[in-house]
Design a protein around this motif. Structure first.
Motif, PDB file in Angstrom:
ATOM      1  N   ARG A  96     -17.597   6.765  45.139  1.00 30.54           N
ATOM      2  CA  ARG A  96     -17.572   8.071  44.464  1.00 30.54           C
ATOM      3  C   ARG A  96     -17.598   7.961  42.953  1.00 30.54           C
ATOM      4  O   ARG A  96     -18.176   8.790  42.273  1.00 30.54           O
ATOM      5  N   ARG A 108     -16.049  18.205  37.934  1.00 27.26           N
ATOM      6  CA  ARG A 108     -16.486  17.247  38.924  1.00 27.26           C
ATOM      7  C   ARG A 108     -16.611  15.843  38.376  1.00 27.26           C
ATOM      8  O   ARG A 108     -16.548  14.888  39.124  1.00 27.26           O
ATOM      9  N   VAL A 112     -16.306  12.803  40.954  1.00 27.55           N
ATOM     10  CA  VAL A 112     -17.569  12.228  41.394  1.00 27.55           C
ATOM     11  C   VAL A 112     -18.273  11.687  40.157  1.00 27.55           C
ATOM     12  O   VAL A 112     -18.534  12.434  39.218  1.00 27.55           O
ATOM     13  N   ALA A 117     -23.489  11.777  41.198  1.00 31.28           N
ATOM     14  CA  ALA A 117     -23.944  13.163  41.111  1.00 31.28           C
ATOM     15  C   ALA A 117     -25.450  13.234  40.891  1.00 31.28           C
ATOM     16  O   ALA A 117     -26.142  14.062  41.496  1.00 31.28           O
ATOM     17  N   GLU A 241     -21.152  18.524  45.973  1.00 29.73           N
ATOM     18  CA  GLU A 241     -20.152  17.933  45.090  1.00 29.73           C
ATOM     19  C   GLU A 241     -18.784  18.580  45.290  1.00 29.73           C
ATOM     20  O   GLU A 241     -17.753  17.907  45.222  1.00 29.73           O
ATOM     21  N   GLU A 242     -18.772  19.885  45.544  1.00 31.46           N
ATOM     22  CA  GLU A 242     -17.492  20.549  45.827  1.00 31.46           C
ATOM     23  C   GLU A 242     -16.875  19.984  47.096  1.00 31.46           C
ATOM     24  O   GLU A 242     -15.670  19.731  47.164  1.00 31.46           O
ATOM     25  N   LEU A 244     -17.284  17.022  48.264  1.00 29.99           N
ATOM     26  CA  LEU A 244     -16.777  15.690  47.951  1.00 29.99           C
ATOM     27  C   LEU A 244     -15.406  15.749  47.294  1.00 29.99           C
ATOM     28  O   LEU A 244     -14.568  14.873  47.489  1.00 29.99           O
ATOM     29  N   GLU A 245     -15.161  16.788  46.523  1.00 21.41           N
ATOM     30  CA  GLU A 245     -13.859  16.936  45.877  1.00 21.41           C
ATOM     31  C   GLU A 245     -12.734  17.144  46.873  1.00 21.41           C
ATOM     32  O   GLU A 245     -11.581  16.822  46.599  1.00 21.41           O
TER      33      GLU A 245
END
Length: 255
Positions: A96, A108, A112, A117, A241-242, A244-245
Motif C-alpha cells: 500500500r 489518501r 495509499v 494510487a 482508494e476509499e 483501501l482506506e
C-alpha cells in the motif's frame, strides 16, 4: 488465472508483504513470479547499489518456496515502469505504501502511496494491493456498483471463487434499496449462471464504510473491485482508494 505474477519491490515492509502474498498465490496457481525493482532517477546513486541485493534476496525467497522466479531492474517512475512490465503479466502485486510515501499529511496520500494510487489508474492489468500480512484469499467479496469495470471484476471473482470454492459476498453501498436490489440482481444472475455460491449485502453509507462492515461480519479475506474509466481525464479510480482506506485485506482492482 494468475500464471505470471509481477511483484513491485522497493525494500519497504509493505512491498515485502506483497512478495509474501505473491508466494501464496504462486502456490495456488503454480505461477511464475517476476520480481521487479524500479530505481527512481533522483535516487540512482543512493539506491542502485542496494537493488541487486534486494532482488537477490527476493529471488532466493521465491526459490525456497519452490516457485519459478525472474528478476527485473528498471530505472524511471515506478508507476509507469510497473504498468509497462505488467503488460506481460496476469497481475501486479504491490504494497500500500512504499519507501518514498510520506507518513504524514492528510487524505489518501498517508494511507495509499502515490505510486500505488497512480498505478491503479494507469495499469492495463489487475492490480492487487496487498495487506499488512499475507492472506490465503479463501473467502472472496466484491464491491459491486454495476459499472463496466465492476462487471469485469465480477467475472474475475467468479473465476477465482471457482478455484477457491468460495462463496462470493456481493457488497453494494446504496441509499435506495430498490435501486440497489436492481444493481445486485445483475451480479446475482451472472454468478448463478457460473454456478458460484453468493450472498448479497445492501449497505448504507459510502463504499468504503459498507465494505468495512461486511468484511468485519463475514471475515472475508480478499476483496475485488473495479476501476472506472473517465472520458475527461483518462483512467480514474472511483471508490477504490476509499475502499483501501477501510480494509486490511488484499484488494484486487480490475481495470
Amino acid at each position: 488465472m494468475f500464471t505470471r505474477l509481477l511483484v513491485g519491490l522497493d525494500g519497504s515492509p509493505n512491498a515485502d508483504e506483497a512478495l509474501e502474498q505473491a508466494v501464496v498465490l504462486g502456490h495456488r496457481f503454480q505461477a511464475r513470479l517476476v520480481v521487479a525493482n524500479v530505481t527512481e532517477a533522483n535516487s540512482l546513486g543512493r539506491r542502485a547499489s542496494n537493488s541487486g541485493e534486494l532482488l537477490q534476496r527476493a529471488s532466493e525467497r521465491v526459490k525456497d518456496a519452490g516457485l519459478s522466479v525472474e528478476t527485473v531492474q528498471r530505472h524511471g517512475n515506478p508507476d509507469r515502469e510497473l504498468a509497462e512490465l505488467a503488460r506481460d503479466a496476469d497481475t501486479v502485486l504491490v504494497g500500500r505504501r512504499g519507501r518514498t510515501s510520506s507518513a504524514g499529511g492528510a487524505g489518501r496520500a498517508s494511507l495509499v502511496g502515490k505510486t500505488v494510487a497512480s498505478l491503479i489508474r494507469i495499469a492495463e492489468r489487475t492490480v492487487i494491493v496487498c495487506a499488512s500480512k499475507p492472506s490465503p484469499m479463501d473467502r472472496c467479496a466484491i464491491a459491486y456498483d454495476g459499472r463496466e469495470t465492476a462487471q469485469r471484476a465480477l467475472e474475475l471473482v467468479a473465476r477465482f471463487a471457482s478455484v477457491t470454492h468460495s462463496t462470493v459476498h456481493v457488497i453494494h453501498a446504496t441509499v435506495d434499496r430498490a435501486i440497489g436490489t436492481m444493481v445486485v440482481g445483475e451480479a446475482e444472475a451472472m454468478l448463478s449462471l457460473q454456478g458460484v455460491a453468493f450472498v448479497t449485502h445492501l449497505e448504507p453509507g459510502t463504499p468504503g464504510e459498507a465494505v468495512a462492515r461486511v468484511i468485519q461480519r463475514t471475515e472475508c479475506d480478499a476483496l475485488f473491485a473495479g476501476a472506472h474509466v473517465g472520458k475527461w481525464s483518462g483512467v480514474t479510480v472511483s471508490h477504490a482508494e476509499e475502499i483501501l482506506e477501510h480494509t486490511d485485506i488484499p484488494v484486487v482492482i480490475q481495470p
